[in-house]
Design a protein around this motif. Structure first.
Motif, PDB file in Angstrom:
ATOM      1  N   TYR A 111      36.408  52.146  40.135  1.00  0.00           N
ATOM      2  CA  TYR A 111      37.199  51.388  39.166  1.00  0.00           C
ATOM      3  C   TYR A 111      36.718  51.695  37.753  1.00  0.00           C
ATOM      4  O   TYR A 111      35.515  51.792  37.502  1.00  0.00           O
ATOM      5  N   ASN A 155      44.448  45.688  38.945  1.00  0.00           N
ATOM      6  CA  ASN A 155      44.076  44.287  39.096  1.00  0.00           C
ATOM      7  C   ASN A 155      45.274  43.344  39.091  1.00  0.00           C
ATOM      8  O   ASN A 155      45.107  42.128  39.195  1.00  0.00           O
ATOM      9  N   SER A 205      46.937  45.233  43.243  1.00  0.00           N
ATOM     10  CA  SER A 205      45.956  44.866  44.269  1.00  0.00           C
ATOM     11  C   SER A 205      46.464  45.202  45.663  1.00  0.00           C
ATOM     12  O   SER A 205      45.705  45.695  46.514  1.00  0.00           O
ATOM     13  N   LYS A 239      35.812  44.559  35.356  1.00  0.00           N
ATOM     14  CA  LYS A 239      35.489  44.779  36.760  1.00  0.00           C
ATOM     15  C   LYS A 239      36.747  44.713  37.623  1.00  0.00           C
ATOM     16  O   LYS A 239      37.744  44.088  37.245  1.00  0.00           O
ATOM     17  N   SER A 240      36.672  45.317  38.781  1.00  0.00           N
ATOM     18  CA  SER A 240      37.752  45.214  39.758  1.00  0.00           C
ATOM     19  C   SER A 240      37.764  43.811  40.347  1.00  0.00           C
ATOM     20  O   SER A 240      36.723  43.266  40.714  1.00  0.00           O
ATOM     21  N   ARG A 241      38.936  43.225  40.441  1.00  0.00           N
ATOM     22  CA  ARG A 241      39.029  41.857  40.964  1.00  0.00           C
ATOM     23  C   ARG A 241      39.065  41.796  42.484  1.00  0.00           C
ATOM     24  O   ARG A 241      38.663  40.798  43.078  1.00  0.00           O
ATOM     25  N   THR A 247      35.157  45.463  45.658  1.00  0.00           N
ATOM     26  CA  THR A 247      33.863  45.574  44.997  1.00  0.00           C
ATOM     27  C   THR A 247      33.001  46.684  45.571  1.00  0.00           C
ATOM     28  O   THR A 247      32.232  47.305  44.853  1.00  0.00           O
ATOM     29  N   ASP A 248      33.126  46.943  46.845  1.00  0.00           N
ATOM     30  CA  ASP A 248      32.235  47.924  47.462  1.00  0.00           C
ATOM     31  C   ASP A 248      32.984  48.680  48.556  1.00  0.00           C
ATOM     32  O   ASP A 248      33.173  48.167  49.657  1.00  0.00           O
TER      33      ASP A 248
END
Length: 229
Positions: free
Chosen positions: A49, A11, A16, A37-39, A42-43
């Motif tokens: 993650y 993150n 990133s 959560k991953s910043r 997401t999908d």
């Protein structure tokens, strides 16, 4: 078959960019970070993650074991997690050393140890540690003493791992950048000439090379990415 890569510090400003590069290059990415959560992703079908305290050896070892059990083979580990602190010999006390040791060395060692053993068993693997210019250059390091000392330890760790793995296809690399052009560094150094800095995407390209078949013959590497800093 896609290679499976663990990326710590996913993150962060560097993390990133590396995650995005490796997903675009069709690696299977297992990412870790402190956040729940991953910043940035997401999908994605090739991405997972996990929130992880890398400074906890038991937690990190259990995580590595779980990932090996799940994926069977971990091809590479990009150990990007770390931190920075100012301070010269006058202002750097023992506590400052301990904090940087935990952030920069323990977070790398606790992941590298079980991953290295796994890679030795399977006969292949790439581990990448993130050093720094101040760790190699006293002029650059004297005012970031704890940071420089603990980052310097990663070069010795890589040397020892490569000696242990000599004659195999398991390689530990160290990438030593000068200042990385991240949003945090721009905020902290608003008057700096950022054209002299190293872009995260440039480091990501190098990491891709290290983990790809193109870098297969390289052994015991230290990559100095200083740009003009």
């Amino acid at each position: 078959m896609a290679k499976t890569i663990i990326i710590t510090g996913a993150n962060g400003g560097l993390g990133s960019a590396v995650v995005k590069k490796f997903l675009s290059a069709n690696y299977r990415v297992i990412a870790t970070g402190h956040d729940s959560k991953s910043r940035f992703v997401t999908d994605h079908p090739m991405y997972e993650y996990h929130a992880l305290n890398l400074a906890d050896e038991t937690e990190t070892s259990a995580f590595v074991d779980t990932m090996i059990s799940k994926h069977k083979k971990i091809d590479g580990a990009l150990l990007l997690a770390g931190g920075f602190a100012m301070g010269n010999i006058d202002t750097t006390d023992g506590q400052a050393i301990k904090e940087m040791f935990s952030i920069n060395f323990e977070t790398a060692y606790y992941a590298a140890r079980p991953l290295f053993n796994h890679m030795m068993q399977q006969g292949y693997g790439r581990i990448v540690l993130i050093g720094s210019k101040p760790a190699l250059n006293a002029t650059a390091g004297k005012n970031v003493l704890a940071y420089a000392i603990t980052k310097n330890m990663l070069f010795k760790l890589a040397e020892l791992l490569n000696e242990t793995a000599k004659g195999t296809n398991v390689v530990t690399s160290v990438v030593a950048p000068s200042t990385i052009d991240t949003a945090v560094n721009r905020k902290d150094m608003p008057d700096a000439d950022t054209s002299k800095w190293v872009k995260p995407e440039q480091i990501a390209d190098l990491l891709d090379f290290i983990c790809s078949d193109k870098g297969d013959a390289i052994r015991e590497p230290v990559y100095k990415m200083y740009n003009n800093a």
